[in-house]
Design a protein around this motif. Structure first.
Motif, short mmCIF file in Angstrom:
data_model
loop_
_atom_site.label_atom_id
_atom_site.label_comp_id
_atom_site.label_asym_id
_atom_site.label_seq_id
_atom_site.Cartn_x
_atom_site.Cartn_y
_atom_site.Cartn_z
N UNK A 1 0.82 -1.21 0.00
CA UNK A 1 0.00 0.00 0.00
C UNK A 1 0.86 1.27 0.00
N UNK A 2 0.24 2.38 -0.44
CA UNK A 2 0.98 3.65 -0.53
C UNK A 2 1.45 4.12 0.84
N UNK A 3 0.64 3.88 1.89
CA UNK A 3 1.04 4.33 3.24
C UNK A 3 2.28 3.59 3.73
N UNK A 4 2.42 2.30 3.35
CA UNK A 4 3.61 1.54 3.75
C UNK A 4 4.85 2.09 3.04
N UNK A 5 4.70 2.42 1.75
CA UNK A 5 5.84 2.98 1.01
C UNK A 5 6.25 4.33 1.60
N UNK A 6 5.25 5.19 1.89
CA UNK A 6 5.55 6.52 2.46
C UNK A 6 6.21 6.39 3.83
N UNK A 7 5.75 5.44 4.64
CA UNK A 7 6.35 5.26 5.97
C UNK A 7 7.79 4.78 5.86
N UNK A 8 8.08 3.86 4.94
CA UNK A 8 9.45 3.38 4.78
C UNK A 8 10.38 4.49 4.33
N UNK A 9 9.90 5.38 3.41
CA UNK A 9 10.73 6.49 2.96
C UNK A 9 11.01 7.47 4.09
N UNK B 1 16.30 3.31 9.19
CA UNK B 1 15.46 2.34 8.46
C UNK B 1 14.94 1.24 9.39
N UNK B 2 13.71 0.77 9.09
CA UNK B 2 13.10 -0.28 9.90
C UNK B 2 13.84 -1.60 9.71
N UNK B 3 14.01 -2.34 10.82
CA UNK B 3 14.63 -3.65 10.75
C UNK B 3 13.68 -4.68 10.15
N UNK B 4 14.20 -5.88 9.77
CA UNK B 4 13.36 -6.89 9.12
C UNK B 4 12.21 -7.38 9.99
N UNK B 5 12.37 -7.35 11.34
CA UNK B 5 11.31 -7.84 12.22
C UNK B 5 10.81 -6.74 13.16
N UNK B 6 11.04 -5.50 12.79
CA UNK B 6 10.67 -4.37 13.65
C UNK B 6 9.34 -3.79 13.21
N UNK B 7 8.43 -3.57 14.18
CA UNK B 7 7.14 -2.98 13.87
C UNK B 7 7.27 -1.47 13.76
N UNK B 8 6.30 -0.80 13.09
CA UNK B 8 6.36 0.67 13.00
C UNK B 8 6.40 1.35 14.37
N UNK C 1 7.24 13.97 11.24
CA UNK C 1 6.96 13.31 9.96
C UNK C 1 6.85 11.80 10.14
N UNK C 2 7.73 11.23 11.00
CA UNK C 2 7.65 9.79 11.26
C UNK C 2 6.34 9.43 11.95
N UNK C 3 5.93 10.26 12.93
CA UNK C 3 4.67 9.98 13.66
C UNK C 3 3.47 10.05 12.72
N UNK C 4 3.42 11.03 11.82
CA UNK C 4 2.31 11.15 10.87
C UNK C 4 2.26 9.96 9.92
N UNK D 1 -0.45 4.92 8.27
CA UNK D 1 -0.41 3.48 7.99
C UNK D 1 -1.38 2.72 8.88
N UNK D 2 -1.44 3.08 10.17
CA UNK D 2 -2.34 2.37 11.09
C UNK D 2 -3.81 2.64 10.75
N UNK D 3 -4.14 3.87 10.36
CA UNK D 3 -5.53 4.14 9.96
C UNK D 3 -5.93 3.31 8.74
N UNK D 4 -5.03 3.22 7.76
CA UNK D 4 -5.32 2.43 6.56
C UNK D 4 -5.45 0.95 6.90
N UNK D 5 -4.61 0.48 7.78
CA UNK D 5 -4.65 -0.94 8.16
C UNK D 5 -5.92 -1.29 8.92
#
Length: 672
Positions: free
Chosen positions: A605-613, A621-628, A647-650, A655-659
């Motif tokens: 989803x777009x929110x996951x891509x935006x959060x990773x950026x 950067x988020x680790x392989x087993x790390x939650x947002x 920006x990270x909090x937003x 992402x959580x609202x979309x999920x």
């Protein structure tokens, strides 16, 4: 809501309508009932959504139940007065009547269990009767409808009536189960092939298209011109499949003999001779020699002698469907016939007229060698005693018109005209003067006298009977032959099909100049012109050929298939070497399709891509087993500035609202 389905007939009702329509089609394919009787059942089945509105009205229920009782009484009276063979016909019609009744009178609180059980029984019973390709196509429609309907009737009405997601899930699951069942059936068919040498259950009663039916065209060992109240059906049931092994399909003779009829009747019909001609008669066909090298027939003189004398030899493999005839249909050009080794229980009977029968209860397979041998003149002229059986005729009012017409046409012929010239003149006159009509057609002639005395026209039996009667009245030896006529093969076709509707009658005339009997067909040739051109007939013929291959699958076929499968890698390599450019093109096409399939996969989803950026820009950067949430806590404990933290909090909250929104929609669809 966008997830709700449109108002209208429920999906379960549509499935039941399709099931009942398939049941009607199953019975229609068996030939158990006239299509005119089945047409109202089709109409009432398709009108079910409209008729169900009136199921609570007293008038509707009274009229409907009265009609059901009347039809039921009609079936009972027919079953009590007809032969035992018609009991199954009436039983299938009663089962269909039950299906239509349940479909159009089912209340909301009732379950359609009876409809599903009854439909299954109809499918099984009709499956024993017919193996036509139309049955296979109908069953491929019926099977998923049956499984989908069973699943839908066990779901909560709220889900099946209001939410499209539940319906889509039921469709997908049912289609998977249908595909699995069809696949298992095909595997069982491969590892446990059918035994065609064994008669089917109640085989004698399952053949609805046997001789004696007053409304169906088919092979008959005698000609009787009775009154027909309705037009004869042109059945497409497969009688024989002819596979050309050696030679060209165009060289396969068109006329396949089943019986010779040399005994005229007073009604204008023809029957088999009461006794065969003596062995020394020159009118006798070249006799068969029975050789017990397997079950084998050969013309006198041996196969080798006939093969060397024949102008061209064609070898064909014949598969004759099970039926009441139990005959080996053979053309006159046959000089060697060998039955398949699987046939061991039957009895072979050979007649002096060149026809043969084998008492096999089911399918019959045999190989035929064909060749046109140059005819030698007869060693001596036949005596009057030998000619008498083939020139006799019953003098009656029914054939008076034929004798009168023959006398008139003889005046056109030169004096001393031979049998060939007389037969050609008479046949040409009949085929050009009288139109062809299917048996029982409205206004068509019913007797030989009506046929020749009016312009009503008639079927091939009337043409053949008229010619044979005319020839005998002029002293020319003649007899009627019944069998099948082969349609002209399509280009490239090596499997030729003969159906029930291809039954035909023609005449054989004896001539010393011709060295024996030769065929003459007075029926208009445009009627026998064969299959029409175009892509549709070719496609249908190809499908029927493939289906015939499947239905004739047995242990020998499986062995040949496995052998071809083992040799297929080498064949593929040889084909690849000789067609390298085709192989390269197919490889590139496959690579393109794989690339497109990979590109078509849904991404995150777009929110996951935006959060990773956002985490990448912050240098965390988020680790392989790390939650947002864990990544956000790590960012708060680090030295990032307030702007990056906001920006990270937003990004995490979006992402959580979309999920949560997606999870809520799924819960509403699956469990509300």
């Amino acid at each position: 809501m966008p997830d709700r389905i449109r108002k209208g007939p429920s999906v379960l009702l549509l499935c039941m309508m399709g099931i009942v329509a398939c049941n009607v089609r199953f019975v229609q394919l068996t030939g158990a009932a006239d299509p005119l009787w089945l047409a109202p059942l089709y109409v009432v089945t398709l009108a079910a959504p409209f008729l169900l509105r009136f199921r609570e009205h007293v008038v509707y229920r009274s009229v409907w139940n009265l009609a059901i009782v009347l039809v039921f009484l009609r079936l009972v009276l027919h079953a009590s007065s007809a032969e035992l063979a018609f009991v199954l016909d009436d039983g299938l019609m009663l089962a269909l009547l039950c299906q239509v009744h349940v479909l159009n009178n089912l209340r909301r609180e009732q379950r359609p269990d009876l409809l599903f059980l009854n439909s299954y029984l109809i499918a099984v019973i009709t499956g024993y009767i017919t193996v036509d390709i139309s049955f296979a196509f109908t069953f491929l429609v019926y099977a998923p409808l049956f499984i989908i309907g069973l699943q839908l009737q066990n779901l909560d009405p709220y889900h099946t009536g209001r939410h499209a997601a539940a319906l889509r899930a039921a469709w997908r699951a049912s289609l998977r189960r249908s595909a699995l069942l069809v696949g298992v059936t095909l595997l069982a068919f491969f590892f446990f092939p059918r035994d065609f040498n064994r008669p089917a259950l109640f085989a004698s009663y399952f053949d609805f298209e046997s001789e004696g039916s007053s409304y169906e065209v088919g092979f008959s060992p005698r000609l009787e011109f009775g009154e027909m109240d309705q037009q004869a059906l042109q059945s497409d049931r497969l009688v024989m499949r002819i596979d050309v092994v050696d030679g060209e399909p165009a060289s396969v003779p068109r006329f396949w003999r089943g019986a010779t009829l040399s005994e005229p009747t007073r009604s204008g019909g023809w029957g088999p001779a009461e006794s065969e001609p003596p062995a020394s008669s020159v009118l006798r066909d070249p006799p068969w020699e029975l050789r017990w090298q397997g079950l084998r027939l050969a013309r006198s003189g041996g196969v080798e002698a006939w093969s060397s004398r024949a102008a061209a030899v064609t070898r064909v493999r014949v598969t004759r469907a099970g039926g009441p005839e139990q005959r080996l249909f053979l053309p006159r050009e046959s000089f060697a016939v060998e039955l398949d080794p699987i046939h061991t229980a039957g009895q072979l009977q050979v007649s002096a007229d060149g026809t043969a029968a084998y008492s096999n209860p089911g399918e019959l397979r045999y190989e035929v060698q064909l060749g046109r041998e140059p005819r030698d003149p007869a060693p001596r002229a036949p005596s009057a005693r030998e000619l008498t059986p083939f020139t006799q005729q019953a003098i009656s009012l029914y054939n008076q018109s034929a004798r009168t017409l023959a006398r008139e046409l003889s005046g056109r012929l030169p004096e001393g005209a031979g049998a060939v010239e007389v037969a050609s003149e008479f046949a040409a006159y009949l085929s050009s003067r009288y139109p062809y009509r299917v048996p029982g057609a409205e206004g068509a002639a019913r007797t030989l006298d009506d046929f020749l005395g009016t312009d009503a026209g008639g079927h091939c039996e009337l043409f053949a009977s008229a010619l044979a009667t005319m020839l005998r009245s002029r002293g020319v030896p003649a007899r009627v032959v019944s069998g099948y006529v082969l349609a002209r093969p399509l280009p490239g076709e090596r499997s030729l099909m003969i159906r029930v509707r291809d039954a035909h009658a023609w005449v054989e005339v004896y001539s010393g100049e011709q060295g024996g009997w030769f065929p003459v067909d007075p029926t208009p040739q445009q009627v026998l012109s064969g299959t029409s051109g175009g892509w549709l007939p070719g496609t249908i013929a190809a499908l029927e050929e493939r289906w015939a291959t499947l239905t004739s699958f047995d242990a020998r076929s499986r062995s040949r298939f496995l052998q071809a499968l083992r040799s297929s890698p080498g064949a593929l390599l040889r084909a690849a070497e000789s067609h390298l450019e085709v192989l390269i093109a197919l490889t590139l096409l496959l690579a393109l399709l794989v690339q497109r399939a990979r590109g078509a996969r849904p991404g995150p989803p777009a929110t996951v891509i935006a959060m990773g950026r956002a985490f990448d820009r912050a240098g965390l950067p988020l680790g392989p087993h790390e939650t947002p949430r864990e990544g956000l806590r790590r960012a708060r404990a680090s030295t990032v500035d307030s702007e990056q933290l906001e920006a990270l909090t937003s990004a995490v909250r979006a992402h959580e609202r979309d999920r949560y929104a997606g999870a809520g929609a799924g819960a509403a669809q699956g469990g509300s």
